[in-house]
Scaffold this motif. Structure first.
Motif, PDB file in Angstrom:
ATOM      1  N   ARG A 110       9.749   9.119  -7.933  1.00 49.21           N
ATOM      2  CA  ARG A 110       9.093   9.403  -9.207  1.00 49.21           C
ATOM      3  C   ARG A 110       7.783   8.640  -9.357  1.00 49.21           C
ATOM      4  O   ARG A 110       6.892   9.076 -10.100  1.00 49.21           O
ATOM      5  CB  ARG A 110      10.017   9.027 -10.370  1.00 49.21           C
ATOM      6  N   GLY A 111       7.673   7.491  -8.709  1.00 50.45           N
ATOM      7  CA  GLY A 111       6.510   6.647  -8.896  1.00 50.45           C
ATOM      8  C   GLY A 111       5.479   6.814  -7.790  1.00 50.45           C
ATOM      9  O   GLY A 111       5.636   7.614  -6.875  1.00 50.45           O
ATOM     10  N   GLY A 112       4.421   6.041  -7.877  1.00 50.97           N
ATOM     11  CA  GLY A 112       3.364   6.070  -6.874  1.00 50.97           C
ATOM     12  C   GLY A 112       2.171   6.884  -7.327  1.00 50.97           C
ATOM     13  O   GLY A 112       2.259   7.721  -8.231  1.00 50.97           O
ATOM     14  N   CYS A 113       1.053   6.637  -6.691  1.00 49.67           N
ATOM     15  CA  CYS A 113      -0.186   7.302  -7.088  1.00 49.67           C
ATOM     16  C   CYS A 113      -0.174   8.798  -6.773  1.00 49.67           C
ATOM     17  O   CYS A 113      -0.786   9.588  -7.497  1.00 49.67           O
ATOM     18  CB  CYS A 113      -1.375   6.635  -6.392  1.00 49.67           C
ATOM     19  N   TYR A 128       0.849  -1.203   0.000  1.00 53.76           N
ATOM     20  CA  TYR A 128       0.000   0.000   0.000  1.00 53.76           C
ATOM     21  C   TYR A 128       0.879   1.247   0.000  1.00 53.76           C
ATOM     22  O   TYR A 128       0.671   2.170  -0.797  1.00 53.76           O
ATOM     23  CB  TYR A 128      -0.903  -0.030   1.230  1.00 53.76           C
ATOM     24  N   SER A 129       1.849   1.290   0.889  1.00 53.82           N
ATOM     25  CA  SER A 129       2.725   2.447   0.998  1.00 53.82           C
ATOM     26  C   SER A 129       3.503   2.680  -0.294  1.00 53.82           C
ATOM     27  O   SER A 129       3.624   3.822  -0.770  1.00 53.82           O
ATOM     28  CB  SER A 129       3.692   2.258   2.174  1.00 53.82           C
ATOM     29  N   ALA A 130       4.027   1.611  -0.874  1.00 53.27           N
ATOM     30  CA  ALA A 130       4.785   1.740  -2.115  1.00 53.27           C
ATOM     31  C   ALA A 130       3.889   2.189  -3.262  1.00 53.27           C
ATOM     32  O   ALA A 130       4.296   2.998  -4.109  1.00 53.27           O
ATOM     33  CB  ALA A 130       5.450   0.404  -2.457  1.00 53.27           C
ATOM     34  N   THR A 131       2.672   1.680  -3.283  1.00 51.73           N
ATOM     35  CA  THR A 131       1.730   2.066  -4.339  1.00 51.73           C
ATOM     36  C   THR A 131       1.339   3.529  -4.208  1.00 51.73           C
ATOM     37  O   THR A 131       1.215   4.248  -5.207  1.00 51.73           O
ATOM     38  CB  THR A 131       0.472   1.177  -4.278  1.00 51.73           C
ATOM     39  N   ALA A 155      12.228   4.294  -3.902  1.00 53.15           N
ATOM     40  CA  ALA A 155      13.468   4.806  -4.486  1.00 53.15           C
ATOM     41  C   ALA A 155      13.882   3.999  -5.707  1.00 53.15           C
ATOM     42  O   ALA A 155      14.540   4.532  -6.613  1.00 53.15           O
ATOM     43  CB  ALA A 155      14.569   4.788  -3.439  1.00 53.15           C
ATOM     44  N   SER A 156      13.490   2.744  -5.756  1.00 51.12           N
ATOM     45  CA  SER A 156      13.880   1.899  -6.882  1.00 51.12           C
ATOM     46  C   SER A 156      13.261   2.371  -8.196  1.00 51.12           C
ATOM     47  O   SER A 156      13.742   2.038  -9.276  1.00 51.12           O
ATOM     48  CB  SER A 156      13.471   0.445  -6.620  1.00 51.12           C
ATOM     49  N   VAL A 176      14.150   8.852  -8.409  1.00 54.70           N
ATOM     50  CA  VAL A 176      13.768   9.986  -7.566  1.00 54.70           C
ATOM     51  C   VAL A 176      13.940  11.291  -8.327  1.00 54.70           C
ATOM     52  O   VAL A 176      14.755  11.406  -9.248  1.00 54.70           O
ATOM     53  CB  VAL A 176      14.612  10.042  -6.261  1.00 54.70           C
ATOM     54  N   LEU A 177      13.128  12.270  -7.941  1.00 53.35           N
ATOM     55  CA  LEU A 177      13.297  13.649  -8.385  1.00 53.35           C
ATOM     56  C   LEU A 177      14.021  14.398  -7.280  1.00 53.35           C
ATOM     57  O   LEU A 177      13.770  14.158  -6.097  1.00 53.35           O
ATOM     58  CB  LEU A 177      11.940  14.309  -8.638  1.00 53.35           C
ATOM     59  N   THR A 178      14.894  15.305  -7.652  1.00 53.36           N
ATOM     60  CA  THR A 178      15.586  16.111  -6.656  1.00 53.36           C
ATOM     61  C   THR A 178      15.427  17.585  -6.986  1.00 53.36           C
ATOM     62  O   THR A 178      15.223  17.966  -8.145  1.00 53.36           O
ATOM     63  CB  THR A 178      17.087  15.768  -6.581  1.00 53.36           C
ATOM     64  N   ALA A 179      15.496  18.414  -5.957  1.00 57.13           N
ATOM     65  CA  ALA A 179      15.414  19.858  -6.134  1.00 57.13           C
ATOM     66  C   ALA A 179      16.349  20.528  -5.140  1.00 57.13           C
ATOM     67  O   ALA A 179      16.350  20.188  -3.955  1.00 57.13           O
ATOM     68  CB  ALA A 179      13.979  20.338  -5.915  1.00 57.13           C
TER      69      ALA A 179
END
Length: 300
Positions: A154-157, A127-130, A135-136, A139-142
């Protein structure tokens, strides 16, 4: 993404958190890329509702329940953002928040708590990963204006919802990270300004004369839930209204709101000028997100 005061001292962050949140980022009158007007709290809440709906649909496609938390939109307060200074408005609305007396962290903020408890440990991890990605997936960085770096999966709902609302999520993450982390660049200077300290001291003395011992307005907001605990709605509202009226009266008598506004213009102006392009792009992306949110959630 929320504004952060991580680089500030605890006292500074507490004192002027509301002032920073109320005023950043604002349109610059000249020599700035075209930027739409800042969105209202109600408009931002529409974006939040749309984001919740998109996350809910995404999670459902993955086989999970997700209940968006309804945005809590308070009536706008009057003043500098740091202190209320409209006496008539304070008398009519208190602090303008329906949930001001409710302690934080209640069940309303976690509608799926029971559902999550019903899942096995493995399914909770899925659930948490979805929802938030891993990180797999990359990732976006700023880079932050104050130094350091923010990172997000970058992923996930959640990421997919932001992509649908803001278009280019990488750009949105970059400019929102900038816009929401400018506070440490100007608030410490304002807080240390002797003109602000003098006005704040006069406000606190005025409140003390009225029987309320508060060093700054943020202490009132923090104290209200405990003051209203166990009381009926009418009594709790009476306490809130009395404090709001006292705060506004003392803000007028001490000129604290006017002083905070004037000093904010002085100290935030060069920061805003330095980051004018990022702030203008932030506002344009947010305005575009509102258009998409309105298409998802038609106005009633």
């Amino acid at each position: 993404m929320r504004r952060t005061a991580a680089a500030l001292g605890a006292g500074t962050a507490t004192v002027l958190c509301a002032l920073a949140a109320c005023t950043a980022p604002a349109a610059e009158p000249a020599h700035r890329p075209t930027s739409p007007p800042r969105l209202t709290d109600a408009q931002l809440a529409r974006i939040e509702r749309a984001e919740g709906l998109l996350i809910q649909r995404c999670m459902a496609r993955k086989g999970f329940q997700y209940t968006p938390v309804p945005p809590s939109v308070a009536q706008p307060t009057r003043g500098s953002g740091f202190v209320l200074d409209d006496i008539a408005w304070a008398r009519a609305h208190g602090y303008g928040s329906r949930g001001l007396h409710e302690p934080r962290g209640g069940k309303r903020q976690e509608p799926d708590r029971g559902y999550l408890r019903s899942l096995s440990a493995a399914h909770r991890a899925r659930y948490s990963a979805t929802l938030s990605g891993t990180a797999s997936e990359g990732v976006l960085t700023a880079e932050l204006p104050t130094g350091g770096t923010l990172a997000t999966a970058r992923g996930g709902c959640r990421a997919r919802a932001e992509e649908e609302l803001y278009g280019d999520r990488a750009t949105w993450f970059r400019v929102s990270s900038t816009a929401m982390n400018l506070t440490p660049l100007w608030v410490p200077k304002l807080v240390e300004d002797t003109r602000f300290k003098k006005a704040l001291g006069a406000w606190s003395a005025c409140m003390r004369d009225k029987g309320h011992r508060y060093a700054d307005p943020s202490e009132i907001r923090a104290a209200l839930p405990a003051l209203a605990k166990g009381l009926g709605k009418n009594k709790a509202r009476a306490i809130e209204t009395a404090l709001a009226v006292a705060e506004a009266t003392c803000a007028r008598d001490s000129a604290l709101a006017d002083r905070a506004r004037a000093l904010k213009r002085t100290y935030f102006a060069p920061v805003r000028a330095k980051y004018r392009e990022e702030l203008a792009l932030h506002d344009r992306l947010e305005a575009a997100a509102l258009t998409r949110a309105d298409a998802l959630i038609p106005r009633s």
